[in-house]
Design a protein around this motif. Sequence first.
Motif, PDB file in Angstrom:
ATOM      1  N   LEU A  70      37.545  44.114  31.021  1.00  0.00           N
ATOM      2  CA  LEU A  70      37.376  44.848  32.274  1.00  0.00           C
ATOM      3  C   LEU A  70      36.018  45.532  32.258  1.00  0.00           C
ATOM      4  O   LEU A  70      35.647  46.165  31.263  1.00  0.00           O
ATOM      5  CB  LEU A  70      38.468  45.904  32.439  1.00  0.00           C
ATOM      6  CG  LEU A  70      39.865  45.405  32.737  1.00  0.00           C
ATOM      7  CD1 LEU A  70      40.850  46.563  32.761  1.00  0.00           C
ATOM      8  CD2 LEU A  70      39.908  44.646  34.040  1.00  0.00           C
ATOM      9  N   GLU A  72      33.092  47.824  34.741  1.00  0.00           N
ATOM     10  CA  GLU A  72      32.892  48.631  35.938  1.00  0.00           C
ATOM     11  C   GLU A  72      31.506  48.345  36.493  1.00  0.00           C
ATOM     12  O   GLU A  72      30.513  48.354  35.753  1.00  0.00           O
ATOM     13  CB  GLU A  72      33.005  50.112  35.564  1.00  0.00           C
ATOM     14  CG  GLU A  72      32.881  51.044  36.725  1.00  0.00           C
ATOM     15  CD  GLU A  72      32.992  52.489  36.269  1.00  0.00           C
ATOM     16  OE1 GLU A  72      33.901  53.171  36.750  1.00  0.00           O
ATOM     17  OE2 GLU A  72      32.167  52.923  35.441  1.00  0.00           O
ATOM     18  N   HIS A  73      31.463  48.072  37.790  1.00  0.00           N
ATOM     19  CA  HIS A  73      30.178  47.835  38.434  1.00  0.00           C
ATOM     20  C   HIS A  73      29.372  49.133  38.361  1.00  0.00           C
ATOM     21  O   HIS A  73      29.889  50.203  38.701  1.00  0.00           O
ATOM     22  CB  HIS A  73      30.383  47.402  39.886  1.00  0.00           C
ATOM     23  CG  HIS A  73      29.130  46.944  40.541  1.00  0.00           C
ATOM     24  ND1 HIS A  73      28.214  47.808  41.077  1.00  0.00           N
ATOM     25  CD2 HIS A  73      28.642  45.685  40.741  1.00  0.00           C
ATOM     26  CE1 HIS A  73      27.211  47.125  41.585  1.00  0.00           C
ATOM     27  NE2 HIS A  73      27.447  45.830  41.395  1.00  0.00           N
ATOM     28  N   THR A  76      28.880  50.600  42.337  1.00  0.00           N
ATOM     29  CA  THR A  76      30.068  50.839  43.164  1.00  0.00           C
ATOM     30  C   THR A  76      31.224  51.424  42.366  1.00  0.00           C
ATOM     31  O   THR A  76      32.192  51.911  42.948  1.00  0.00           O
ATOM     32  CB  THR A  76      30.557  49.527  43.815  1.00  0.00           C
ATOM     33  OG1 THR A  76      30.980  48.624  42.790  1.00  0.00           O
ATOM     34  CG2 THR A  76      29.466  48.888  44.655  1.00  0.00           C
ATOM     35  N   LYS A  77      31.143  51.330  41.055  1.00  0.00           N
ATOM     36  CA  LYS A  77      32.190  51.808  40.134  1.00  0.00           C
ATOM     37  C   LYS A  77      33.494  51.009  40.262  1.00  0.00           C
ATOM     38  O   LYS A  77      34.523  51.407  39.736  1.00  0.00           O
ATOM     39  CB  LYS A  77      32.482  53.314  40.313  1.00  0.00           C
ATOM     40  CG  LYS A  77      31.265  54.197  40.158  1.00  0.00           C
ATOM     41  CD  LYS A  77      30.677  54.092  38.786  1.00  0.00           C
ATOM     42  CE  LYS A  77      29.498  55.036  38.632  1.00  0.00           C
ATOM     43  NZ  LYS A  77      28.685  54.738  37.483  1.00  0.00           N
ATOM     44  N   LYS A  78      33.442  49.904  40.972  1.00  0.00           N
ATOM     45  CA  LYS A  78      34.616  49.052  41.128  1.00  0.00           C
ATOM     46  C   LYS A  78      34.854  48.270  39.821  1.00  0.00           C
ATOM     47  O   LYS A  78      33.913  47.837  39.170  1.00  0.00           O
ATOM     48  CB  LYS A  78      34.404  48.072  42.282  1.00  0.00           C
ATOM     49  CG  LYS A  78      35.605  47.212  42.573  1.00  0.00           C
ATOM     50  CD  LYS A  78      35.369  46.307  43.776  1.00  0.00           C
ATOM     51  CE  LYS A  78      36.600  45.443  43.965  1.00  0.00           C
ATOM     52  NZ  LYS A  78      36.462  44.528  45.091  1.00  0.00           N
ATOM     53  N   LEU A  79      36.141  48.133  39.458  1.00  0.00           N
ATOM     54  CA  LEU A  79      36.489  47.393  38.247  1.00  0.00           C
ATOM     55  C   LEU A  79      36.604  45.896  38.540  1.00  0.00           C
ATOM     56  O   LEU A  79      37.072  45.500  39.601  1.00  0.00           O
ATOM     57  CB  LEU A  79      37.823  47.890  37.675  1.00  0.00           C
ATOM     58  CG  LEU A  79      37.824  49.294  37.086  1.00  0.00           C
ATOM     59  CD1 LEU A  79      39.246  49.685  36.698  1.00  0.00           C
ATOM     60  CD2 LEU A  79      36.903  49.379  35.883  1.00  0.00           C
ATOM     61  N   TYR A  80      36.146  45.098  37.577  1.00  0.00           N
ATOM     62  CA  TYR A  80      36.207  43.639  37.681  1.00  0.00           C
ATOM     63  C   TYR A  80      36.756  43.053  36.393  1.00  0.00           C
ATOM     64  O   TYR A  80      36.577  43.624  35.315  1.00  0.00           O
ATOM     65  CB  TYR A  80      34.806  43.047  37.899  1.00  0.00           C
ATOM     66  CG  TYR A  80      34.228  43.358  39.245  1.00  0.00           C
ATOM     67  CD1 TYR A  80      34.519  42.552  40.335  1.00  0.00           C
ATOM     68  CD2 TYR A  80      33.377  44.447  39.423  1.00  0.00           C
ATOM     69  CE1 TYR A  80      33.983  42.842  41.579  1.00  0.00           C
ATOM     70  CE2 TYR A  80      32.841  44.730  40.662  1.00  0.00           C
ATOM     71  CZ  TYR A  80      33.144  43.921  41.738  1.00  0.00           C
ATOM     72  OH  TYR A  80      32.624  44.209  42.966  1.00  0.00           O
ATOM     73  N   ASN A  82      36.188  40.570  33.686  1.00  0.00           N
ATOM     74  CA  ASN A  82      34.989  39.939  33.139  1.00  0.00           C
ATOM     75  C   ASN A  82      35.371  38.629  32.440  1.00  0.00           C
ATOM     76  O   ASN A  82      35.440  38.550  31.224  1.00  0.00           O
ATOM     77  CB  ASN A  82      34.312  40.897  32.147  1.00  0.00           C
ATOM     78  CG  ASN A  82      33.003  40.357  31.643  1.00  0.00           C
ATOM     79  OD1 ASN A  82      32.362  39.565  32.304  1.00  0.00           O
ATOM     80  ND2 ASN A  82      32.616  40.795  30.452  1.00  0.00           N
ATOM     81  N   LEU A 129      44.242  44.739  39.511  1.00  0.00           N
ATOM     82  CA  LEU A 129      43.037  45.358  40.066  1.00  0.00           C
ATOM     83  C   LEU A 129      43.072  45.376  41.594  1.00  0.00           C
ATOM     84  O   LEU A 129      42.621  46.343  42.219  1.00  0.00           O
ATOM     85  CB  LEU A 129      41.777  44.654  39.564  1.00  0.00           C
ATOM     86  CG  LEU A 129      41.408  44.921  38.108  1.00  0.00           C
ATOM     87  CD1 LEU A 129      40.150  44.154  37.743  1.00  0.00           C
ATOM     88  CD2 LEU A 129      41.222  46.396  37.859  1.00  0.00           C
ATOM     89  N   ASP A 133      42.839  48.716  43.690  1.00  0.00           N
ATOM     90  CA  ASP A 133      41.834  48.911  44.757  1.00  0.00           C
ATOM     91  C   ASP A 133      42.500  49.347  46.061  1.00  0.00           C
ATOM     92  O   ASP A 133      41.981  50.201  46.765  1.00  0.00           O
ATOM     93  CB  ASP A 133      41.039  47.620  44.990  1.00  0.00           C
ATOM     94  CG  ASP A 133      40.011  47.374  43.905  1.00  0.00           C
ATOM     95  OD1 ASP A 133      39.698  48.310  43.147  1.00  0.00           O
ATOM     96  OD2 ASP A 133      39.530  46.227  43.804  1.00  0.00           O
TER      97      ASP A 133
END
Length: 137
Positions: A70, A72-73, A76-80, A82, A129, A133
């Motif tokens: 996981l 974090e951008h 934007t601090k959005k989780l992705y 990976n 996720l 969100d």
Amino acid sequence: AWARQLYEVIDKPMQLLGTQKHIVNTAEGRKIVKNFNRMAAVLVEFEVLYHQGWTQAVEKAITGLKSSLLVEHPETKKLYVNMDPHVWELLRETRIMILMELEVPDAAKSLRVNIYTMKHNWTRLESILADYDSLIK
């Protein structure tokens, strides 16, 4: 795989031609055999070089799997999740290499065994996720 298939396509007529010694022993027959041998050598060399490059790519992909799952951008601090898409490609290619009876690195074989667990976990994380969100919006 295409190089091997092409070799098989050109090899079949050569097998038949090989049984016709009266044709092979002519100047034109020897020229055909020479061209076949040259093309066959190129195809085999291509397959060997491709396989070597693929083996090196496997090692790089395995190294990439050691990164954080996981991320974090930064803006934007959005989780992705990976997950490198090349891993899925590697797994498909591993299957093909096994079917072609080529040598496959142990790490790729090990990943292949765990493919369903990996896909399930990846899908599950994506879903979690998405739920996360929607909750924070």
